[in-house]
Design a protein around this motif. Structure first.
Motif, short mmCIF file in Angstrom:
data_model
loop_
_atom_site.label_atom_id
_atom_site.label_comp_id
_atom_site.label_asym_id
_atom_site.label_seq_id
_atom_site.Cartn_x
_atom_site.Cartn_y
_atom_site.Cartn_z
N THR A 87 0.65 -1.26 0.00
CA THR A 87 0.10 -0.09 -0.04
C THR A 87 1.07 1.23 -0.10
O THR A 87 1.91 1.20 0.61
CB THR A 87 -0.86 -0.09 0.94
OG1 THR A 87 -0.19 -0.12 2.38
CG2 THR A 87 -2.03 -1.20 1.07
N LEU B 223 -6.18 0.49 0.95
CA LEU B 223 -6.29 0.25 -0.31
C LEU B 223 -5.85 -1.26 -0.64
O LEU B 223 -4.70 -1.62 -0.91
CB LEU B 223 -5.00 1.07 -1.07
CG LEU B 223 -5.44 2.49 -1.24
CD1 LEU B 223 -4.40 3.50 -1.79
CD2 LEU B 223 -6.81 2.76 -1.88
N ASP C 134 -3.36 2.08 4.15
CA ASP C 134 -3.45 0.66 4.30
C ASP C 134 -4.77 0.09 3.91
O ASP C 134 -5.07 -0.87 4.10
CB ASP C 134 -3.07 0.07 5.54
CG ASP C 134 -2.10 -1.20 5.52
OD1 ASP C 134 -1.37 -1.09 4.40
OD2 ASP C 134 -2.11 -1.92 6.30
#
Ligand SMILES: [Zn+2]
Length: 364
Positions: free
Chosen positions: A76, A92, A90
C-alpha cells in the motif's frame, strides 16, 4: 524448526493441526518457528504483494495453495501529508481494509489444514475480509457481528456469501456468540484476535514501511487499536527487523483509542465511561483479549496511548477528505490523534489509515 503454537501463559506447545484456538489453561497463543525478515535486495523476483515476504511468513504445506488464495494484497502507498508526517494508505486492499494482510495468511493456513467451515466474529472489517478469502478458498464462513455494525459492512459480508449473525449487544457479545457456535459445530475459529497466523500477516505492514522508506524509519507510528491486530502485527514486524539487524530500534508505537472507549486508559487506572459509543466502530472494544500484549507493545517501544474525542474524529475525517483521502471514522481517529503532536519532542510520524470511507457512508 517446524511452525507450532505456544501458550504465552504456561508455555505448553500445540501442533497447528490441533486446530486449538487457545490453550487449555485459557492462555493465548503465539507462533514459533517462523524465519526472520530477509531484505529483498536488487534484482529480486519477489512480487509487490504480501508474498514478497513469504520467507518470513508461517507457510507450511503446499506453497502453491497459499499463493492461489492471495489477491495481491499489500504494498500500500505511503504519502507525505506535511513535513514529518507520512500516511500509509493501508485501506487500499482487496476488501478495503488492512485486515486483508492477516486474513490471507489465516485463511490460507485454514485451507492447508483442510478446513471446510469456519466461524469469525468482528466489528465488521475483519469479518468482511475473512469472508472474501473464505469465498476464494471455498470455505463456508459464518460471521458474528454486533447489530450496530454499519449496514455497508453487512452488505459486503453477505455479498461474499458469508452467513451473517447480527448479535444484539456489544462487540464482546458477538465474540461470545461465535465461541458458543464453535462449541456446537466444531468449526474452525478464524479469529483475527486469537489466531496468531493473523498477526504474522499484519506484521508485513512493518516490512513494507522498512522497504518503502529505504530503512529511514519515522520516529513514531500511530495506529488505531481496538483488538490491536495491526498494532501487534507492527510490533512483531519491527521486532523482527531489529532481530535481523536491519533496524537499531523499532519506531515508537502509539495506540489510538476513542476517549469514550479506551480499555488501555482503564487498565492504567483512569476513570473511563466503559461505553462503546464512538463513531470509530472498529475500535469500540471494551475488553480486548490481547490487552496486555498491546500495552507491552507501546511501552517497550517508548510509545503511548493517544485518546481522541468524537468531535475530533469527525473533524479529522473531513480534513482528510479535503486532502483527497476518504477513510472511515476508525481510520480518521488515527489522523485525529495528530492534533497537538509535538514534533520537537516526538519527531516524525507515520499514521496507518486502516479502512476506506465507503465502509461507513457519509451522512447525506
Ligand atoms: Zn497455557
Amino acid at each position: 524448526m517446524t511452525i507450532g503454537l505456544r501458550c504465552v501463559a504456561c508455555g505448553r506447545t500445540y501442533d497447528i493441526g490441533d486446530r486449538a484456538w487457545r490453550c487449555s489453561c485459557g492462555g493465548l497463543f503465539k507462533l514459533e518457528g517462523t524465519a526472520l525478515f530477509a531484505a529483498a535486495g536488487a534484482g529480486s523476483d519477489r512480487p509487490w504483494s504480501l508474498w514478497r515476504y513469504r520467507s518470513s511468513l508461517p507457510i507450511f504445506g503446499s506453497r502453491d495453495r497459499w499463493e492461489q488464495i492471495s489477491l495481491g494484497e499489500g504494498s500500500t502507498p505511503i504519502v507525505q501529508d506535511s513535513p514529518g508526517v507520512l500516511l500509509k494508505l493501508d485501506f487500499l486492499m482487496p476488501t478495503l481494509s488492512f485486515k486483508d494482510r492477516g486474513s490471507v495468511v489465516l485463511v490460507s493456513a485454514a485451507s492447508e489444514l483442510g478446513v471446510r467451515q469456519m466461524v469469525a466474529d468482528s466489528s465488521g472489517n475483519a469479518g468482511v475480509s475473512i469472508a472474501a478469502y473464505g469465498a476464494r478458498a471455498g470455505i463456508e464462513t459464518e460471521v458474528f457481528v454486533p447489530a450496530s455494525t454499519s449496514p455497508s459492512k453487512v452488505f459486503q459480508l453477505e455479498a461474499y456469501g458469508a452467513v451473517v449473525r447480527r448479535i444484539t449487544g456489544s462487540r464482546d457479545d458477538a465474540a461470545a456468540a461465535a465461541i458458543s457456535r464453535l462449541e456446537q459445530t466444531g468449526a474452525f475459529y478464524a479469529s483475527h484476535i486469537y489466531n496468531p497466523f493473523f498477526h504474522h500477516g499484519t506484521k508485513t505492514f512493518a516490512f513494507e514501511c522498512y522497504e518503502q522508506l529505504a530503512g529511514r524509519m519515522p520516529d513514531a507510528v500511530v495506529i488505531p487499536a481496538g483488538n490491536g491486530t495491526l498494532l501487534l502485527g507492527a510490533a512483531l514486524g519491527f521486532a523482527e527487523l531489529v532481530d535481523a539487524g536491519l533496524l537499531d530500534r523499532p519506531p515508537r508505537l502509539f495506540a489510538v483509542q476513542a476517549a469514550n472507549c479506551s480499555p488501555i486508559a482503564k487498565a492504567r487506572g483512569a476513570h473511563v465511561s466503559g461505553s462503546t459509543e464512538t463513531a470509530a466502530e472498529g475500535i469500540a472494544i471494551q475488553n480486548p483479549p490481547r490487552l496486555e500484549e498491546m500495552m507491552r507493545a507501546i511501552e517497550t517501544t517508548g510509545g503511548d496511548l493517544l485518546l481522541v474525542d468524537e468531535e475530533s474524529i469527525l473533524r479529522a475525517r473531513t480534513a482528510l477528505l479535503a486532502r483527497g483521502i476518504d477513510v472511515e471514522p476508525t481510520a480518521a481517529a488515527g489522523y485525529a490523534a495528530l492534533d497537538g503532536w509535538d514534533s520537537d519532542e516526538l519527531g516524525t510520524v507515520l499514521v496507518a489509515l486502516t479502512g476506506a470511507g465507503i465502509k461507513t457512508p457519509h451522512a447525506p
